[in-house]
Design a protein around this motif. Structure first.
Motif, PDB file in Angstrom:
ATOM      1  N   VAL A 135       0.296  -0.279   6.747  1.00 33.69           N
ATOM      2  CA  VAL A 135      -0.610   0.867   6.862  1.00 33.69           C
ATOM      3  C   VAL A 135       0.160   2.181   6.761  1.00 33.69           C
ATOM      4  O   VAL A 135      -0.098   3.011   5.883  1.00 33.69           O
ATOM      5  CB  VAL A 135      -1.405   0.823   8.184  1.00 33.69           C
ATOM      6  N   SER A 136       1.118   2.383   7.662  1.00 32.79           N
ATOM      7  CA  SER A 136       1.867   3.644   7.670  1.00 32.79           C
ATOM      8  C   SER A 136       2.729   3.790   6.417  1.00 32.79           C
ATOM      9  O   SER A 136       2.939   4.897   5.922  1.00 32.79           O
ATOM     10  CB  SER A 136       2.730   3.745   8.929  1.00 32.79           C
ATOM     11  N   GLY A 152      -9.008  -1.880   8.388  1.00 29.23           N
ATOM     12  CA  GLY A 152      -8.750  -3.314   8.296  1.00 29.23           C
ATOM     13  C   GLY A 152      -9.088  -3.819   6.910  1.00 29.23           C
ATOM     14  O   GLY A 152      -8.930  -3.114   5.916  1.00 29.23           O
ATOM     15  N   PHE A 153      -9.578  -5.054   6.837  1.00 34.68           N
ATOM     16  CA  PHE A 153      -9.917  -5.636   5.538  1.00 34.68           C
ATOM     17  C   PHE A 153     -11.227  -5.054   5.001  1.00 34.68           C
ATOM     18  O   PHE A 153     -12.174  -4.828   5.760  1.00 34.68           O
ATOM     19  CB  PHE A 153     -10.020  -7.160   5.635  1.00 34.68           C
ATOM     20  N   VAL A 175      -7.806   3.840   4.896  1.00 30.27           N
ATOM     21  CA  VAL A 175      -6.929   2.742   4.489  1.00 30.27           C
ATOM     22  C   VAL A 175      -7.643   1.402   4.650  1.00 30.27           C
ATOM     23  O   VAL A 175      -8.265   1.143   5.680  1.00 30.27           O
ATOM     24  CB  VAL A 175      -5.629   2.728   5.314  1.00 30.27           C
ATOM     25  N   PHE A 176      -7.522   0.568   3.622  1.00 27.56           N
ATOM     26  CA  PHE A 176      -8.083  -0.781   3.652  1.00 27.56           C
ATOM     27  C   PHE A 176      -7.023  -1.785   3.208  1.00 27.56           C
ATOM     28  O   PHE A 176      -6.161  -1.468   2.395  1.00 27.56           O
ATOM     29  CB  PHE A 176      -9.262  -0.924   2.683  1.00 27.56           C
ATOM     30  N   PHE A 177      -7.124  -3.014   3.716  1.00 28.94           N
ATOM     31  CA  PHE A 177      -6.440  -4.168   3.137  1.00 28.94           C
ATOM     32  C   PHE A 177      -7.460  -4.873   2.247  1.00 28.94           C
ATOM     33  O   PHE A 177      -8.659  -4.866   2.545  1.00 28.94           O
ATOM     34  CB  PHE A 177      -5.969  -5.150   4.216  1.00 28.94           C
ATOM     35  N   ILE A 178      -6.984  -5.491   1.182  1.00 28.05           N
ATOM     36  CA  ILE A 178      -7.882  -6.257   0.321  1.00 28.05           C
ATOM     37  C   ILE A 178      -7.082  -7.344  -0.385  1.00 28.05           C
ATOM     38  O   ILE A 178      -5.963  -7.099  -0.850  1.00 28.05           O
ATOM     39  CB  ILE A 178      -8.607  -5.352  -0.722  1.00 28.05           C
ATOM     40  N   SER A 179      -7.631  -8.542  -0.434  1.00 27.15           N
ATOM     41  CA  SER A 179      -7.001  -9.610  -1.204  1.00 27.15           C
ATOM     42  C   SER A 179      -6.982  -9.197  -2.668  1.00 27.15           C
ATOM     43  O   SER A 179      -7.991  -8.756  -3.213  1.00 27.15           O
ATOM     44  CB  SER A 179      -7.786 -10.914  -1.036  1.00 27.15           C
ATOM     45  N   ALA A 180      -5.830  -9.329  -3.322  1.00 30.10           N
ATOM     46  CA  ALA A 180      -5.684  -8.872  -4.708  1.00 30.10           C
ATOM     47  C   ALA A 180      -6.707  -9.523  -5.643  1.00 30.10           C
ATOM     48  O   ALA A 180      -7.252  -8.873  -6.532  1.00 30.10           O
ATOM     49  CB  ALA A 180      -4.267  -9.149  -5.195  1.00 30.10           C
ATOM     50  N   LYS A 181      -6.992 -10.788  -5.407  1.00 27.45           N
ATOM     51  CA  LYS A 181      -7.930 -11.499  -6.295  1.00 27.45           C
ATOM     52  C   LYS A 181      -9.376 -11.044  -6.109  1.00 27.45           C
ATOM     53  O   LYS A 181     -10.236 -11.363  -6.928  1.00 27.45           O
ATOM     54  CB  LYS A 181      -7.819 -13.011  -6.088  1.00 27.45           C
TER      55      LYS A 181
END
Length: 245
Positions: A135-136, A152-153, A175-181
């Motif tokens: 994140v940072s 988060g996701f 900010v987000f996380f995301i599965s590349a696929k």
């Protein structure tokens, strides 16, 4: 006489060897490059009687490199409630126990919160061992506002996606996380809620093939080939429209 001079000239942190206290340690591990681990993290992990790992196979790559031979316990989102009593009982016997995720800082969109709260409830000390965080790291290279909101996701269900409406009103970096696929599937909701913002897509951070794609949300295009791993995306603060008189 010489002994007194030596003591005075020696830094205090070298004259006092700090013993590792009993309790739960949240140890940050590299987000990619295995050399990004801190000396303190290695020391705590080596002195832990047990290490809780999200995936023991992933963690073992790091532990083998730094000759960390502590006992490993599998601890992930599918068994964290089941293993809770066992781990608390271990901690009550005054053991040093560490928690690591596959990468980065534990309990940030990873298992750990349930265990931390149970430790607090049982008056078991919890100590952070700071280090890498996706994140940072992503925010730091974005060039966007350093005021940010971590979500988060990225939501997948229709009900959750509607929550983006309120998030889109925040005037800060997001900010987000995301599965590349799964990235191609989120282009539409990104445009729906953040079309007037800039974005940086971070992949393989700190690894050999690291890449940072900078563009406007409205200009996003699907990836032609399926990517592996996890992406961290940073969306800019709102862009102020200039009045042309």
């Amino acid at each position: 006489y010489y002994y007194i001079i030596y003591i005075l000239m020696t830094p205090q942190n070298e004259t006092k060897i700090k013993k590792i206290k009993y309790g739960l340690y949240l140890v940050s591990t590299p987000i990619g490059n295995l050399t990004d681990i801190t000396l303190r993290a290695i020391d705590v992990l080596k002195n832990s009687e047990y290490i809780l790992c999200e995936d023991t196979r992933v963690s073992k790559n790091l532990f083998d490199r730094y000759k960390i031979y502590s006992k490993l316990i599998s601890y992930h989102k599918f068994n964290e409630k089941k293993n809770l009593e066992k781990i608390i009982n271990i901690l009550k016997t005054q053991k040093v126990v560490s928690l690591v995720s596959d990468a980065g800082t534990p309990a940030i969109s990873d298992p750990g919160r349930i265990l931390i709260n149970e430790c607090i409830k049982n008056k078991i000390e919890v100590y952070p061992i700071p280090g890498p965080s996706a994140v940072s790291t992503a925010v730091s290279i974005s060039g966007f506002s350093n005021n940010y909101y971590f979500c988060g996701f990225f939501p997948e269900k229709e009900k959750e996606i509607k929550q983006l409406n309120s998030i889109s009103n925040l005037n800060c970096s997001i900010v987000f996380f995301i599965s590349a696929k799964k990235f191609n599937k989120i282009i539409k909701p990104l445009n729906l809620f953040f079309f007037n913002r800039d974005i940086v897509i971070c992949r393989e951070m700190s690894k050999f093939y690291e890449e940072y794609i900078r563009t406007k949300v409205v200009n996003l295009k699907p990836f032609e080939k399926t990517l592996k791993g996890e992406l961290t995306i940073v969306i800019s603060e709102k862009k102020e429209s200039k009045n042309i008189s």
